[in-house]
Design a protein around this motif. Structure first.
Motif, PDB file in Angstrom:
ATOM      1  N   LEU A 180      -9.375  17.078 -16.945  1.00  0.00           N
ATOM      2  CA  LEU A 180      -8.700  18.681 -16.711  1.00  0.00           C
ATOM      3  C   LEU A 180      -7.371  18.456 -15.558  1.00  0.00           C
ATOM      4  CD1 LEU A 180     -11.509  21.136 -16.352  1.00  0.00           C
ATOM      5  CD2 LEU A 180      -9.948  20.798 -18.236  1.00  0.00           C
ATOM      6  N   VAL A 181      -7.724  17.763 -14.512  1.00  0.00           N
ATOM      7  CA  VAL A 181      -6.415  17.376 -13.760  1.00  0.00           C
ATOM      8  C   VAL A 181      -5.420  16.763 -14.336  1.00  0.00           C
ATOM      9  CG1 VAL A 181      -5.947  16.060 -11.628  1.00  0.00           C
ATOM     10  CG2 VAL A 181      -8.194  17.293 -11.638  1.00  0.00           C
ATOM     11  N   VAL A 182      -5.699  15.489 -14.941  1.00  0.00           N
ATOM     12  CA  VAL A 182      -4.882  14.580 -15.677  1.00  0.00           C
ATOM     13  C   VAL A 182      -4.041  15.216 -16.741  1.00  0.00           C
ATOM     14  CG1 VAL A 182      -4.356  12.760 -17.002  1.00  0.00           C
ATOM     15  CG2 VAL A 182      -5.966  12.432 -15.359  1.00  0.00           C
ATOM     16  N   PHE A 183      -4.684  16.180 -17.601  1.00  0.00           N
ATOM     17  CA  PHE A 183      -3.754  16.773 -18.699  1.00  0.00           C
ATOM     18  C   PHE A 183      -3.085  17.929 -18.205  1.00  0.00           C
ATOM     19  CE2 PHE A 183      -6.429  13.916 -21.446  1.00  0.00           C
ATOM     20  CZ  PHE A 183      -5.290  13.362 -22.184  1.00  0.00           C
ATOM     21  N   ALA A 184      -3.643  18.414 -16.915  1.00  0.00           N
ATOM     22  CA  ALA A 184      -2.753  19.555 -16.496  1.00  0.00           C
ATOM     23  C   ALA A 184      -1.417  18.999 -15.811  1.00  0.00           C
ATOM     24  CB  ALA A 184      -3.696  20.363 -15.330  1.00  0.00           C
ATOM     25  N   ILE A 185      -1.464  17.928 -15.376  1.00  0.00           N
ATOM     26  CA  ILE A 185      -0.252  17.250 -15.087  1.00  0.00           C
ATOM     27  C   ILE A 185       0.621  16.733 -16.156  1.00  0.00           C
ATOM     28  CG2 ILE A 185       0.711  15.224 -13.690  1.00  0.00           C
ATOM     29  CD1 ILE A 185      -1.682  15.296 -11.991  1.00  0.00           C
ATOM     30  N   VAL A 186      -0.135  16.176 -17.178  1.00  0.00           N
ATOM     31  CA  VAL A 186       0.665  15.914 -18.472  1.00  0.00           C
ATOM     32  C   VAL A 186       1.446  17.299 -18.971  1.00  0.00           C
ATOM     33  CG1 VAL A 186       0.436  15.291 -20.923  1.00  0.00           C
ATOM     34  CG2 VAL A 186      -0.568  14.016 -18.978  1.00  0.00           C
ATOM     35  N   GLY A 187       0.692  18.323 -18.989  1.00  0.00           N
ATOM     36  CA  GLY A 187       1.307  19.534 -19.531  1.00  0.00           C
ATOM     37  C   GLY A 187       2.434  20.000 -18.635  1.00  0.00           C
ATOM     38  N   ALA A 188       2.201  19.822 -17.520  1.00  0.00           N
ATOM     39  CA  ALA A 188       3.433  20.085 -16.421  1.00  0.00           C
ATOM     40  C   ALA A 188       4.602  19.421 -16.444  1.00  0.00           C
ATOM     41  CB  ALA A 188       2.943  20.131 -15.077  1.00  0.00           C
ATOM     42  N   LEU A 189       4.308  18.010 -16.862  1.00  0.00           N
ATOM     43  CA  LEU A 189       5.524  17.203 -17.047  1.00  0.00           C
ATOM     44  C   LEU A 189       6.189  17.549 -18.379  1.00  0.00           C
ATOM     45  CD1 LEU A 189       4.061  13.721 -16.060  1.00  0.00           C
ATOM     46  CD2 LEU A 189       5.725  15.238 -14.952  1.00  0.00           C
ATOM     47  N   TYR A 190       5.498  17.962 -19.535  1.00  0.00           N
ATOM     48  CA  TYR A 190       6.177  18.262 -20.676  1.00  0.00           C
ATOM     49  C   TYR A 190       6.815  19.585 -20.432  1.00  0.00           C
ATOM     50  CZ  TYR A 190       3.904  14.942 -23.982  1.00  0.00           C
ATOM     51  OH  TYR A 190       3.659  13.992 -24.731  1.00  0.00           O
ATOM     52  N   PHE A 191       6.260  20.404 -19.846  1.00  0.00           N
ATOM     53  CA  PHE A 191       6.960  21.631 -19.406  1.00  0.00           C
ATOM     54  C   PHE A 191       8.223  21.677 -18.744  1.00  0.00           C
ATOM     55  CE2 PHE A 191       7.491  25.520 -16.800  1.00  0.00           C
ATOM     56  CZ  PHE A 191       7.512  26.324 -17.807  1.00  0.00           C
ATOM     57  N   VAL A 192       8.353  20.644 -17.737  1.00  0.00           N
ATOM     58  CA  VAL A 192       9.462  20.561 -17.031  1.00  0.00           C
ATOM     59  C   VAL A 192      10.515  19.732 -18.024  1.00  0.00           C
ATOM     60  CG1 VAL A 192      10.531  19.170 -15.137  1.00  0.00           C
ATOM     61  CG2 VAL A 192       8.368  20.153 -14.601  1.00  0.00           C
ATOM     62  N   LEU A 193      10.253  19.043 -18.848  1.00  0.00           N
ATOM     63  CA  LEU A 193      11.131  18.493 -19.711  1.00  0.00           C
ATOM     64  C   LEU A 193      11.470  19.365 -20.689  1.00  0.00           C
ATOM     65  CD1 LEU A 193      12.345  15.482 -20.376  1.00  0.00           C
ATOM     66  CD2 LEU A 193      10.257  15.286 -21.670  1.00  0.00           C
ATOM     67  N   CYS A 194      10.902  20.140 -21.317  1.00  0.00           N
ATOM     68  CA  CYS A 194      11.181  21.163 -22.371  1.00  0.00           C
ATOM     69  C   CYS A 194      11.697  22.493 -22.085  1.00  0.00           C
ATOM     70  CB  CYS A 194       9.846  21.242 -23.522  1.00  0.00           C
ATOM     71  SG  CYS A 194       9.150  19.615 -24.137  1.00  0.00           S
ATOM     72  N   TRP A 195      11.212  23.087 -21.100  1.00  0.00           N
ATOM     73  CA  TRP A 195      11.610  24.457 -20.405  1.00  0.00           C
ATOM     74  C   TRP A 195      13.091  24.556 -20.449  1.00  0.00           C
ATOM     75  CZ3 TRP A 195      12.189  26.954 -15.597  1.00  0.00           C
ATOM     76  CH2 TRP A 195      12.324  28.348 -15.621  1.00  0.00           C
ATOM     77  N   PRO A 196      13.701  23.579 -19.695  1.00  0.00           N
ATOM     78  CA  PRO A 196      15.162  23.901 -19.409  1.00  0.00           C
ATOM     79  C   PRO A 196      15.918  23.891 -20.830  1.00  0.00           C
ATOM     80  CG  PRO A 196      14.233  22.248 -17.871  1.00  0.00           C
ATOM     81  CD  PRO A 196      13.419  22.605 -18.890  1.00  0.00           C
ATOM     82  N   LEU A 197      15.456  22.964 -21.695  1.00  0.00           N
ATOM     83  CA  LEU A 197      16.165  22.938 -23.037  1.00  0.00           C
ATOM     84  C   LEU A 197      15.914  24.237 -23.880  1.00  0.00           C
ATOM     85  CD1 LEU A 197      14.953  19.053 -24.104  1.00  0.00           C
ATOM     86  CD2 LEU A 197      17.277  19.986 -23.563  1.00  0.00           C
ATOM     87  N   SER A 198      14.757  24.783 -23.822  1.00  0.00           N
ATOM     88  CA  SER A 198      14.320  25.855 -24.419  1.00  0.00           C
ATOM     89  C   SER A 198      15.559  26.979 -23.996  1.00  0.00           C
ATOM     90  CB  SER A 198      12.963  26.629 -24.244  1.00  0.00           C
ATOM     91  OG  SER A 198      12.172  25.400 -24.772  1.00  0.00           O
ATOM     92  N   LEU A 199      15.521  27.283 -22.633  1.00  0.00           N
ATOM     93  CA  LEU A 199      16.469  28.152 -21.871  1.00  0.00           C
ATOM     94  C   LEU A 199      17.947  27.891 -22.398  1.00  0.00           C
ATOM     95  CD1 LEU A 199      15.264  28.385 -18.189  1.00  0.00           C
ATOM     96  CD2 LEU A 199      14.836  29.701 -20.121  1.00  0.00           C
ATOM     97  N   PHE A 200      18.354  26.783 -22.492  1.00  0.00           N
ATOM     98  CA  PHE A 200      19.565  26.295 -22.982  1.00  0.00           C
ATOM     99  C   PHE A 200      19.791  26.623 -24.398  1.00  0.00           C
ATOM    100  CE2 PHE A 200      22.633  22.879 -24.778  1.00  0.00           C
ATOM    101  CZ  PHE A 200      24.002  23.432 -24.211  1.00  0.00           C
ATOM    102  N   GLY A 201      18.727  26.487 -25.239  1.00  0.00           N
ATOM    103  CA  GLY A 201      18.927  27.025 -26.565  1.00  0.00           C
ATOM    104  C   GLY A 201      19.163  28.448 -26.825  1.00  0.00           C
ATOM    105  N   ALA A 202      18.417  29.138 -26.007  1.00  0.00           N
ATOM    106  CA  ALA A 202      18.269  30.816 -25.758  1.00  0.00           C
ATOM    107  C   ALA A 202      19.587  31.116 -25.440  1.00  0.00           C
ATOM    108  CB  ALA A 202      17.124  31.185 -25.175  1.00  0.00           C
ATOM    109  N   ARG A 203      20.140  30.514 -24.398  1.00  0.00           N
ATOM    110  CA  ARG A 203      21.293  30.842 -23.803  1.00  0.00           C
ATOM    111  C   ARG A 203      22.366  30.841 -25.017  1.00  0.00           C
ATOM    112  NH1 ARG A 203      24.350  28.414 -18.590  1.00  0.00           N
ATOM    113  NH2 ARG A 203      26.210  29.823 -18.698  1.00  0.00           N
ATOM    114  N   LEU A 204      22.447  29.571 -25.577  1.00  0.00           N
ATOM    115  CA  LEU A 204      23.448  29.333 -26.621  1.00  0.00           C
ATOM    116  C   LEU A 204      23.566  30.330 -27.880  1.00  0.00           C
ATOM    117  CD1 LEU A 204      23.346  25.575 -27.166  1.00  0.00           C
ATOM    118  CD2 LEU A 204      25.224  26.710 -26.158  1.00  0.00           C
TER     119      LEU A 204
END
Length: 213
Positions: A180-204
């Motif tokens: 749970l601890v490990v994959f919570a961190i993994v999920g957070a890293l994916y989120f940090v990587l993908c979320w700005p791109l998602s916001l950028f796409g929505a803004r475009l």
């Protein structure tokens, strides 16, 4: 979950980013060729690339990676995990980006091509100077959205032993028994990587919707 384990996850994140970049750039170049072939007006090219797109869009990415790694090995071409997943993601991305960009080319008003023809522009300058710049602008939100999906899809590379972020998390989880601890961190890293791109796409998308009014 100590600093050594976190560093190992960051190394996996590095390979996730590298694989995404290679798949996106290589798939982008091949996808542009696919899109141009799909809109070329040459029936053989259009049918061939339509079949190519249907093949990769109609089969799971997991199966495509499996075929590239194990299928080519059975045919006598043994690839290491890095080369296999790079080829697999490039082929996968080329089919999706090719279809996205084909739709964008088709969305450019027909009058633009007719105006270019009236100026006696040949196929190459017509596409390079008139059609593709407008199509690129139209395709940007969908292209960014696909990049986000591609980044998340790199987790499937673990099937051939490639150590990206998800596999790194699985290795650490098996060592310290704190999934749970490990994959919570993994999920957070994916989120940090993908979320700005998602916001950028929505803004475009919002900007393009406003400019189209």
């Amino acid at each position: 979950m100590g600093p050594n384990e976190f560093v190992f996850l960051l190394v996996g994140l590095k390979w996730t980013v590298a694989l995404s970049a290679i798949g996106f750039l290589g798939g982008g170049l091949a996808g542009l060729a696919v899109a141009l072939a799909r809109t070329s007006g040459v029936r053989m090219l259009e049918r061939g690339t339509a079949g190519y797109i249907a093949l990769f869009q109609g089969t799971p990415l997991l199966m495509q990676l499996f075929v590239v790694y194990y299928g080519l090995a059975l045919a006598g071409l043994k690839l290491d995990a890095w080369a296999a997943v790079a080829i697999g993601f490039t082929l996968h991305a080329s089919a999706y980006l090719g279809e996205i960009w084909r739709g964008s080319i088709a969305a450019v008003p027909r009058g633009q091509a007719e105006a270019a023809l009236s100026l006696s522009l040949g196929y190459v300058p017509r596409m390079a100077r008139v059609i593709l710049p407008q199509a690129l602008r139209i395709s940007l939100p969908a292209t960014v959205g696909f990049l986000v999906q591609l980044i998340k899809g790199t987790s499937l590379a673990a099937i051939v032993g490639f150590t990206e972020l998800t596999r790194a998390g699985n290795i650490i989880s098996n060592q310290i028994f704190q999934p749970l601890v490990v994959f919570a961190i993994v999920g957070a890293l994916y989120f940090v990587l993908c979320w700005p791109l998602s916001l950028f796409g929505a803004r475009l998308e919002r900007q393009l919707a406003v400019s189209a009014r």
